[in-house]
Design a protein around this motif. Structure first.
Motif, short mmCIF file in Angstrom:
data_model
loop_
_atom_site.label_atom_id
_atom_site.label_comp_id
_atom_site.label_asym_id
_atom_site.label_seq_id
_atom_site.Cartn_x
_atom_site.Cartn_y
_atom_site.Cartn_z
N ARG A 79 7.46 -4.83 14.50
CA ARG A 79 7.65 -6.27 14.30
C ARG A 79 7.67 -6.65 12.82
O ARG A 79 7.72 -7.82 12.48
CB ARG A 79 6.50 -7.03 14.99
N ARG A 80 7.56 -5.64 11.96
CA ARG A 80 7.51 -5.83 10.50
C ARG A 80 6.23 -6.53 10.06
O ARG A 80 6.21 -7.26 9.06
CB ARG A 80 8.74 -6.56 9.98
N TRP A 81 5.16 -6.32 10.80
CA TRP A 81 3.85 -6.88 10.45
C TRP A 81 2.98 -5.85 9.74
O TRP A 81 1.88 -6.18 9.32
CB TRP A 81 3.11 -7.36 11.69
N TYR A 82 3.46 -4.61 9.66
CA TYR A 82 2.69 -3.55 9.01
C TYR A 82 3.51 -3.00 7.87
O TYR A 82 4.61 -2.49 8.06
CB TYR A 82 2.34 -2.44 10.01
N ASP A 83 2.97 -3.11 6.65
CA ASP A 83 3.60 -2.57 5.46
C ASP A 83 2.94 -1.23 5.17
O ASP A 83 1.84 -1.18 4.63
CB ASP A 83 3.42 -3.55 4.29
N GLN A 84 3.61 -0.16 5.57
CA GLN A 84 3.03 1.17 5.45
C GLN A 84 2.82 1.58 4.00
O GLN A 84 1.86 2.26 3.69
CB GLN A 84 3.92 2.17 6.17
N THR A 85 3.69 1.15 3.10
CA THR A 85 3.54 1.53 1.69
C THR A 85 2.29 0.90 1.08
O THR A 85 1.66 1.49 0.22
CB THR A 85 4.79 1.14 0.86
N ARG A 86 1.93 -0.30 1.52
CA ARG A 86 0.72 -0.96 1.02
C ARG A 86 -0.48 -0.73 1.94
O ARG A 86 -1.58 -1.14 1.62
CB ARG A 86 0.96 -2.45 0.86
N ASP A 87 -0.22 -0.13 3.11
CA ASP A 87 -1.26 0.11 4.12
C ASP A 87 -1.89 -1.21 4.56
O ASP A 87 -3.10 -1.32 4.72
CB ASP A 87 -2.32 1.08 3.59
N GLU A 88 -1.05 -2.24 4.78
CA GLU A 88 -1.56 -3.56 5.15
C GLU A 88 -0.90 -4.08 6.42
O GLU A 88 0.30 -3.93 6.61
CB GLU A 88 -1.32 -4.57 4.03
N ILE A 89 -1.72 -4.71 7.26
CA ILE A 89 -1.26 -5.35 8.49
C ILE A 89 -1.33 -6.86 8.28
O ILE A 89 -2.35 -7.38 7.82
CB ILE A 89 -2.17 -4.99 9.68
N ALA A 90 -0.27 -7.55 8.63
CA ALA A 90 -0.26 -9.01 8.55
C ALA A 90 -1.05 -9.58 9.73
O ALA A 90 -1.04 -9.02 10.83
CB ALA A 90 1.17 -9.54 8.59
N ALA A 91 -1.72 -10.68 9.47
CA ALA A 91 -2.49 -11.35 10.53
C ALA A 91 -2.42 -12.85 10.32
O ALA A 91 -2.30 -13.32 9.19
CB ALA A 91 -3.95 -10.90 10.50
N TRP A 131 -3.65 -10.43 5.02
CA TRP A 131 -3.27 -9.02 5.03
C TRP A 131 -4.55 -8.20 5.06
O TRP A 131 -5.47 -8.44 4.28
CB TRP A 131 -2.45 -8.67 3.79
N VAL A 132 -4.59 -7.24 6.00
CA VAL A 132 -5.77 -6.40 6.18
C VAL A 132 -5.35 -4.95 5.96
O VAL A 132 -4.37 -4.47 6.54
CB VAL A 132 -6.35 -6.56 7.60
N ARG A 133 -6.09 -4.25 5.10
CA ARG A 133 -5.80 -2.84 4.85
C ARG A 133 -6.11 -2.03 6.11
O ARG A 133 -7.22 -2.06 6.63
CB ARG A 133 -6.60 -2.34 3.65
N ALA A 134 -5.13 -1.32 6.62
CA ALA A 134 -5.27 -0.58 7.88
C ALA A 134 -6.36 0.49 7.81
O ALA A 134 -7.13 0.66 8.75
CB ALA A 134 -3.94 0.04 8.29
N SER A 135 -6.45 1.20 6.70
CA SER A 135 -7.47 2.24 6.58
C SER A 135 -8.88 1.64 6.60
O SER A 135 -9.79 2.19 7.22
CB SER A 135 -7.25 3.08 5.32
N TRP A 136 -9.05 0.49 5.94
CA TRP A 136 -10.35 -0.19 5.98
C TRP A 136 -10.66 -0.62 7.41
O TRP A 136 -11.78 -0.43 7.90
CB TRP A 136 -10.35 -1.42 5.05
N LEU A 137 -9.68 -1.20 8.10
CA LEU A 137 -9.88 -1.68 9.46
C LEU A 137 -10.25 -0.54 10.40
O LEU A 137 -11.16 -0.67 11.22
CB LEU A 137 -8.62 -2.40 9.94
N ALA A 138 -9.55 0.57 10.31
CA ALA A 138 -9.85 1.72 11.18
C ALA A 138 -11.29 2.20 10.98
O ALA A 138 -11.98 2.51 11.95
CB ALA A 138 -8.87 2.86 10.91
N ASN A 139 -11.74 2.23 9.73
CA ASN A 139 -13.13 2.63 9.47
C ASN A 139 -14.12 1.59 9.96
O ASN A 139 -15.11 1.91 10.62
CB ASN A 139 -13.35 2.90 7.97
#
Length: 103
Positions: free
Chosen positions: A84-96, A53-61
């Motif tokens: 695809r349910r790979w992004y959990d917006q409440t946790r700001d995490e993308i599955a990989a 799981w990768v935090r989307a805000s960290w990844l964007a930066n």
């Protein structure tokens, strides 16, 4: 886009590779054979065996995707992941998925 995790004496370090390739997302773990990397925690990334799981805000930066065309493409990647349910917006995490690499 790839998140690269490498083990050093001080612990795990994360970086982003292929920052403008938005169609293929994975976490690459580089560790010596036999090194336990079943549970990794470092800035922006957590790995539990073969799930990452990768935090989307960290990844964007880290990938410099905050403005312009890169920001648009990054948002499209998040929208697709969410569909695809790979992004959990409440946790700001993308599955990989996890790709294991030897040094």
């Amino acid at each position: 886009m790839r998140v690269s995790l490498e083990h050093h004496d001080s612990g795990w370090a994360a970086s982003v590779k292929r920052t403008r390739e938005f169609g293929d997302f994975a976490v690459e773990v580089t560790a010596a054979p036999g090194h336990d990397h079943s549970k990794i925690r470092c800035e922006g990334v957590r790995v539990d065996h073969d799930e990452a799981w990768v935090r989307a805000s960290w990844l964007a930066n880290a990938a410099d995707c905050r403005q312009g065309e890169a920001a648009t493409r990054f948002q499209e990647m998040l929208d697709y992941a969410q569909s695809r349910r790979w992004y959990d917006q409440t946790r700001d995490e993308i599955a990989a998925h996890v790709v294991n690499r030897e040094p």
